[in-house]
Design a protein around this motif. Structure first.
Motif, mmCIF file in Angstrom:
data_model
loop_
_atom_site.group_PDB
_atom_site.id
_atom_site.type_symbol
_atom_site.label_atom_id
_atom_site.label_comp_id
_atom_site.label_asym_id
_atom_site.label_seq_id
_atom_site.Cartn_x
_atom_site.Cartn_y
_atom_site.Cartn_z
ATOM 1 N N ASP A 43 9.225 2.654 -7.465
ATOM 2 C CA ASP A 43 8.237 2.785 -6.612
ATOM 3 C C ASP A 43 7.986 1.426 -6.101
ATOM 4 O OD1 ASP A 43 5.892 3.323 -5.365
ATOM 5 O OD2 ASP A 43 5.149 4.748 -6.926
ATOM 6 N N THR A 61 4.187 8.260 -0.994
ATOM 7 C CA THR A 61 4.781 7.135 -1.788
ATOM 8 C C THR A 61 6.135 6.809 -0.952
ATOM 9 O OG1 THR A 61 5.708 6.554 -3.808
ATOM 10 C CG2 THR A 61 6.479 8.739 -3.091
ATOM 11 N N SER A 104 5.587 1.589 -3.069
ATOM 12 C CA SER A 104 4.422 1.624 -2.169
ATOM 13 C C SER A 104 3.648 0.529 -2.205
ATOM 14 C CB SER A 104 3.976 2.897 -2.834
ATOM 15 O OG SER A 104 4.674 3.984 -3.315
#
Length: 572
Positions: A342, A365, A344
């Motif tokens: 991830d 995301t 983000s």
């Protein structure tokens, strides 16, 4: 309740490695446990032969034996090799006039003919031993022979190195079954099932029960095969799983039982399914998830083939949320990395419109996978093929990013990444000079799913180019737990449906959410995954009648009839 799919489990075990092939010939049947002590099976009891072809050794020299088998091949009308399920042995064809009739039979019988020979076990002449054969130190000096069945011309040779199409193998299944690989597969399955029965019955007091094949329809689950009866308008169903009988037997006081159950599911449209399969179906009362998992781990450890590395227990576990976030699937192959990351937070203040739009939405995301040595093994057309796959199957844009390598097919996004973001990405994803990053943005579950598929596609591409990522000799078991109890209906997202079946118990820690936020409730369902395939699964059942009624009537809006839900309320 736990069901273990034998076909998928045995599939991974079915390819013997070269170093143990000969040892399997000589010892597979001798490793079976019968009763409380180990004994060697009598493989030649009640039949004409005295020994099998694969068991003779130098210790048998001087013995008179009778063997039955197939002629594997013949050399210069002096030797032939005889084969049965247990192995190979060399037979010396007599050359003197007094044995002319024996020579005629053995020299004129076509390859793959079935013969019976009797003679004496002798040592091979010095220097003529064959260390590649378990019986390579001896040969049979034949005194009499009988042709039991002559073989006509075959559509293919019964040799493992001969390439046959699957269609041809299926057309002549009776010939394909003679191959070493098929013999090994069937005998391995038999051995494992017997060991499983011994573990469950003899060591843990389970009852082995057989349930009917023709039955009434089970609500929910997979599509069933319909069998017409002699009464007009009335039909039977083949069981997709013996659900109804499980509840009856549990309520009837059989608090721990199992069956080797044949299951039938009409799921022809799904590529990873087959219409019929066998599963080990285990039922227990008064048990929790920890107890079931320990039982299954012990079962596999006890029945595991001895020529494989032993199974290490306990198996690692991972929540459904963790599996989806890191691997994009609820059945992850943990033999290799390339995990989803991830990123983000790296792009919270980005000026890239595509990323801005994704992060501004609920559950939005930005995630990526890093393909180590990607620039070394992948070509531009491979990257374009991966992008097309994501667009066609998920309607999702995937961007290739090269942060250290120079490629003229770099994504425009890479040019918009600031130096600070670049450094953070390199740190988060451990990006090297030859790494390729595949980046995408959108709703969390969708993004994870597409990257999970691309992770496997990339592994296939890299392995096709010679890079080994997934060791075929490694068995990576994993428990996946804490699945959601309910999912939104596809046709009506405002309503809920059971993620697995309506009798699965909610997680004890989430009971309070059942009445306020049911979509957040985790279930007590658990799956056992091996090398990226689900090989088993089960759940703790709801055993509170009021709770079961609330789940069915209020949350799932089922029309309750008879004692359907009350029977299930008594089963764990």
């Amino acid at each position: 309740m736990f069901s273990c799919w034998l076909s998928r489990l045995c599939r991974g075990l079915s390819t013997p490695t070269g170093r143990i092939t000969h040892r399997i010939h000589g010892s597979l049947s001798r490793r079976l446990m019968l009763g409380s002590r180990r004994r060697i099976p009598e493989l030649s009891s009640f039949v004409a032969r005295t020994n099998t072809c694969g068991e003779l050794r130098s210790s048998h020299v001087g013995q008179e034996v009778t063997l039955c088998g197939w002629i594997q091949y013949r050399r210069q009308n002096i030797f032939l090799v005889l084969r049965d399920f247990h192995g190979l042995v060399q037979v010396l064809i007599p050359q003197d006039e007094s044995a002319a009739s024996v020579k005629k039979i053995l020299c004129e019988a076509p390859v793959e003919s079935v013969v019976q020979v009797s003679g004496k076990v002798i040592s091979r002449p010095p220097g003529q031993e064959n260390p590649k054969m378990p019986t390579g130190e001896i040969e049979i000096q034949v005194k009499s022979a009988e042709l039991l069945n002559a073989c006509k011309k075959l559509p293919f040779e019964i040799k493992d190195f001969m390439k046959k199409t699957e269609a041809l193998r299926l057309q002549y299944r009776y010939l394909d079954l003679r191959s070493f690989q098929m013999q090994h597969n069937l005998r391995l399955r038999s051995q494992m099932v017997m060991k499983m029965r011994e573990y469950l019955c003899n060591l843990h007091g389970f009852v082995d029960i057989e349930t009917p094949t023709l039955c009434k329809r089970t609500p929910g689950g997979a599509k069933e095969f319909i069998i017409p009866s002699r009464e007009p308008g009335k039909f039977y169903c083949l069981p997709q799983s013996p659900q109804q009988f499980k509840q009856l037997l549990m309520v009837g006081g059989l608090d721990r039982y199992f069956q080797v159950a044949r299951c039938y599911r009409d799921e022809g449209s799904r590529p990873d399914r087959q219409p019929e399969f066998t599963q080990i179906d285990i039922e227990m009362s008064f048990v929790d998830q920890t107890g079931i998992r320990s039982l299954i781990e012990g079962l596999l450890q006890y029945s595991w083939p001895r020529d494989k590395d032993p199974v290490a227990v306990p198996f690692p576990s991972m929540t459904f949320a963790e599996a989806l976030a890191s691997y994009g699937t609820d059945k992850p192959d943990t033999r290799f990395g390339m995990k989803i990351v991830d990123i983000s937070d790296v792009f919270r203040n980005t000026e890239v419109e595509y990323l801005q739009d994704a992060l501004s939405k609920p559950q939005g995301t930005v995630k990526a996978i890093c393909i180590s040595e990607g620039t070394k093994y992948l070509k531009r057309k491979d990257i374009e093929s991966l992008r097309k796959f994501a667009a066609d199957h998920f309607n999702q844009e995937v961007l290739p990013v090269f942060l250290k390598a120079n490629r003229n097919w770099n994504s425009p996004v890479a040019k918009s990444i600031m130096e600070e973001q670049r450094s953070e990405l390199i740190r988060l994803m451990d990006i090297q000079e030859d790494s390729v990053v595949l980046l995408t943005a959108g709703e969390h579950r969708k993004v994870c799913s597409v990257l999970g598929k691309l992770r496997l596609e990339c592994a296939d591409l890299l392995e096709a180019r010679g890079l080994v990522l997934r060791d075929p000799a490694l068995f990576s078991f994993l428990w996946v737990v804490d699945f959601p109890l309910f999912l939104p209906k596809e046709e009506n997202p405002g309503e809920l449906e059971s993620a697995h079946h309506p009798f699965t118990a909610p997680h004890p820690s989430d009971l309070h959410l059942l009445y306020t936020e049911p979509e957040q409730v985790r279930s007590q369902h658990y799956d056992l995954v091996l090398n990226g395939s689900e090989i088993g699964g089960g759940s703790i059942r709801i055993h509170d009648a009021e709770l079961q009624h609330y789940v069915l009537a209020t949350l799932l809006k089922h029309h309750l009839c008879g004692t359907w839900w009350t029977l299930n309320g008594h089963s764990n």
